[in-house]
Design a protein around this motif. Structure first.
Motif, PDB file in Angstrom:
ATOM      1  N   TRP A  46       0.809  -1.208   0.000  1.00 29.96           N
ATOM      2  CA  TRP A  46       0.000   0.000   0.000  1.00 29.96           C
ATOM      3  C   TRP A  46       0.854   1.276   0.000  1.00 29.96           C
ATOM      4  O   TRP A  46       0.373   2.371  -0.302  1.00 29.96           O
ATOM      5  CB  TRP A  46      -0.954   0.010   1.199  1.00 29.96           C
ATOM      6  N   LYS A  47       2.153   1.122   0.319  1.00 32.20           N
ATOM      7  CA  LYS A  47       3.023   2.292   0.306  1.00 32.20           C
ATOM      8  C   LYS A  47       3.476   2.670  -1.120  1.00 32.20           C
ATOM      9  O   LYS A  47       4.084   3.724  -1.315  1.00 32.20           O
ATOM     10  CB  LYS A  47       4.262   2.056   1.168  1.00 32.20           C
ATOM     11  N   LEU A  50       2.237   5.981  -2.315  1.00 33.16           N
ATOM     12  CA  LEU A  50       2.882   7.040  -1.541  1.00 33.16           C
ATOM     13  C   LEU A  50       4.263   7.347  -2.109  1.00 33.16           C
ATOM     14  O   LEU A  50       4.650   8.516  -2.262  1.00 33.16           O
ATOM     15  CB  LEU A  50       2.979   6.594  -0.077  1.00 33.16           C
ATOM     16  N   ILE A 316       5.956  10.756   5.927  1.00 31.21           N
ATOM     17  CA  ILE A 316       4.838   9.854   6.233  1.00 31.21           C
ATOM     18  C   ILE A 316       5.235   8.407   5.977  1.00 31.21           C
ATOM     19  O   ILE A 316       4.905   7.495   6.742  1.00 31.21           O
ATOM     20  CB  ILE A 316       3.607  10.242   5.392  1.00 31.21           C
ATOM     21  N   ASP A 317       5.985   8.183   4.901  1.00 30.66           N
ATOM     22  CA  ASP A 317       6.442   6.837   4.558  1.00 30.66           C
ATOM     23  C   ASP A 317       7.321   6.260   5.656  1.00 30.66           C
ATOM     24  O   ASP A 317       7.249   5.067   5.999  1.00 30.66           O
ATOM     25  CB  ASP A 317       7.207   6.903   3.230  1.00 30.66           C
ATOM     26  N   VAL A 319       7.350   7.286   8.934  1.00 30.51           N
ATOM     27  CA  VAL A 319       6.637   7.186  10.205  1.00 30.51           C
ATOM     28  C   VAL A 319       5.684   5.978  10.219  1.00 30.51           C
ATOM     29  O   VAL A 319       5.602   5.206  11.195  1.00 30.51           O
ATOM     30  CB  VAL A 319       5.834   8.474  10.488  1.00 30.51           C
ATOM     31  N   LEU A 320       4.944   5.785   9.130  1.00 31.49           N
ATOM     32  CA  LEU A 320       3.987   4.682   9.072  1.00 31.49           C
ATOM     33  C   LEU A 320       4.707   3.394   8.688  1.00 31.49           C
ATOM     34  O   LEU A 320       5.390   3.353   7.659  1.00 31.49           O
ATOM     35  CB  LEU A 320       2.879   4.983   8.055  1.00 31.49           C
ATOM     36  N   THR A 321       4.570   2.415   9.493  1.00 28.64           N
ATOM     37  CA  THR A 321       5.235   1.129   9.244  1.00 28.64           C
ATOM     38  C   THR A 321       4.237   0.053   8.852  1.00 28.64           C
ATOM     39  O   THR A 321       3.025   0.212   9.068  1.00 28.64           O
ATOM     40  CB  THR A 321       6.000   0.671  10.495  1.00 28.64           C
ATOM     41  N   ILE A 322       4.745  -1.009   8.272  1.00 26.56           N
ATOM     42  CA  ILE A 322       3.910  -2.126   7.856  1.00 26.56           C
ATOM     43  C   ILE A 322       4.188  -3.322   8.796  1.00 26.56           C
ATOM     44  O   ILE A 322       5.352  -3.684   9.001  1.00 26.56           O
ATOM     45  CB  ILE A 322       4.210  -2.547   6.414  1.00 26.56           C
ATOM     46  N   THR A 323       3.153  -3.851   9.380  1.00 28.06           N
ATOM     47  CA  THR A 323       3.303  -5.034  10.229  1.00 28.06           C
ATOM     48  C   THR A 323       3.303  -6.277   9.366  1.00 28.06           C
ATOM     49  O   THR A 323       2.271  -6.619   8.750  1.00 28.06           O
ATOM     50  CB  THR A 323       2.168  -5.105  11.271  1.00 28.06           C
TER      51      THR A 323
END
Length: 327
Positions: A46-47, A50, A316-317, A319-323
């Motif tokens: 989903w990144k 972005l 933003i990329d 800061v937001l992480t993917i689990t």
């Protein structure tokens, strides 16, 4: 109006290709990881939009978009040099190889190239005088106009040296607008390239007016005292009203007068003497005037907007992480 200041197409193209390759590798890697974990690729990729947007923002900033213009004051120093070229029929004489005018044309190109920081203008004259190129810093444009010089530019008439001098004086007067503050006047010089033949009125009035403005007249005598015949278009030579072949000779007297009465200098230009180097050194040593201020329109570069947007998306990329694996 939106404009673009392209820095280098090769660099932009290379960055675009590299970005596309990296994004392709990222997509394939995300797909492999998703399949290994038994999850959908969209959960890990989903990144991608972005990062596509941030890359686009960086490329947009590199292109340098500009929107509108704004006035900006710049300080300039330099001289104004008018090049006054005789284009009468006598300048086709061949006592200077290949002809007087062609040799003058070549030397003018060399002279103009030595003054890239000064404004140069071109006036052609014969029985009348016209501005062929106004005062400009654009060397390329001036060189083009010099390249178009030929003896057919003006109607055939008795040559007068007064006409180009009066035209220079007229242009000087146009630079002064009554009722408005003016900057310090620019140093002005006039360089006359001619064989000296003058059938016009007395030069005294024009010379006194030019001297009052501080303009110096430098003269270049193109030709020889022996002179030569003037080739005609029919393959013969120019004849006078009595049918006699005309022999055009260099007339130094009026050229010496022009230089002497304005504090200028006279040099010769022929196959034996070339004073253009001396003239160029003298012109270069003319004291430049006080700094002048002029207003120019400058395009407003808006690269900061897409750059700020790209940096925000990158933040933003990060800061937001993917689990990937749930605990």
């Amino acid at each position: 109006m939106l404009n673009w200041a392209y820095p280098d197409f090769a660099i932009v193209g290379l960055m675009l290709v590299i970005s596309l390759v990296l994004l392709l590798l990222y997509s394939r890697r995300s797909g492999r990881i998703a399949r290994a974990l038994g999850r959908r690729a969209t959960a890990l990729g989903w990144k991608l939009p972005l990062r596509l947007l941030s890359t686009a923002g960086l490329l947009l900033a590199l292109l340098g978009p500009s929107l509108g213009v704004s006035p900006q004051q710049v300080r300039t120093m330099g001289k104004d040099v008018w090049l006054l070229v005789d284009v009468s029929r006598s300048m086709d004489a061949t006592d200077v190889a290949p002809s007087r005018l062609l040799r003058a044309q070549y030397e003018l190109r060399q002279l103009a190239a030595r003054f890239p920081a000064d404004r140069l203008g071109l006036i052609v004259f014969s029985g009348d005088a016209v501005v062929q190129c106004p005062l400009t810093h654009d060397q390329e444009a001036l060189q083009v106009f010099i390249g178009t010089l030929h003896t057919g530019l003006l109607p055939a008439a008795a040559t007068t040296l007064r006409a180009p001098l009066d035209l220079v004086l007229e242009k000087l007067m146009q630079q002064v607008t009554p009722g408005t503050p003016t900057n310090a006047p620019r140093t002005t010089a006039a360089v006359v390239l001619s064989d000296g033949e003058d059938f016009g009125e007395n030069l005294e009035a024009s010379l006194h007016a030019l001297a009052r403005t501080g303009t110096r007249v430098y003269t270049v005598g193109v030709g020889t005292a022996a002179g030569s015949k003037i080739p005609a278009s029919n393959g013969r030579f120019v004849r006078d009203g009595r049918g006699q072949t005309v022999v055009s000779q260099l007339q130094e007297a009026p050229l010496l007068q022009l230089a002497a009465q304005t504090g200028g200098q006279y040099v010769e230009l022929n196959d034996q003497h070339n004073g253009m180097g001396t003239l160029a050194s003298t012109l270069r040593n003319l004291q430049a005037p006080t700094e002048q201020t002029r207003t120019i329109a400058v395009a407003d570069n808006r690269y900061r907007w897409p750059l700020a947007a790209a940096l925000m998306l990158l933040a933003i990329d990060v800061v937001l992480t993917i689990t990937v694996i749930r605990p």
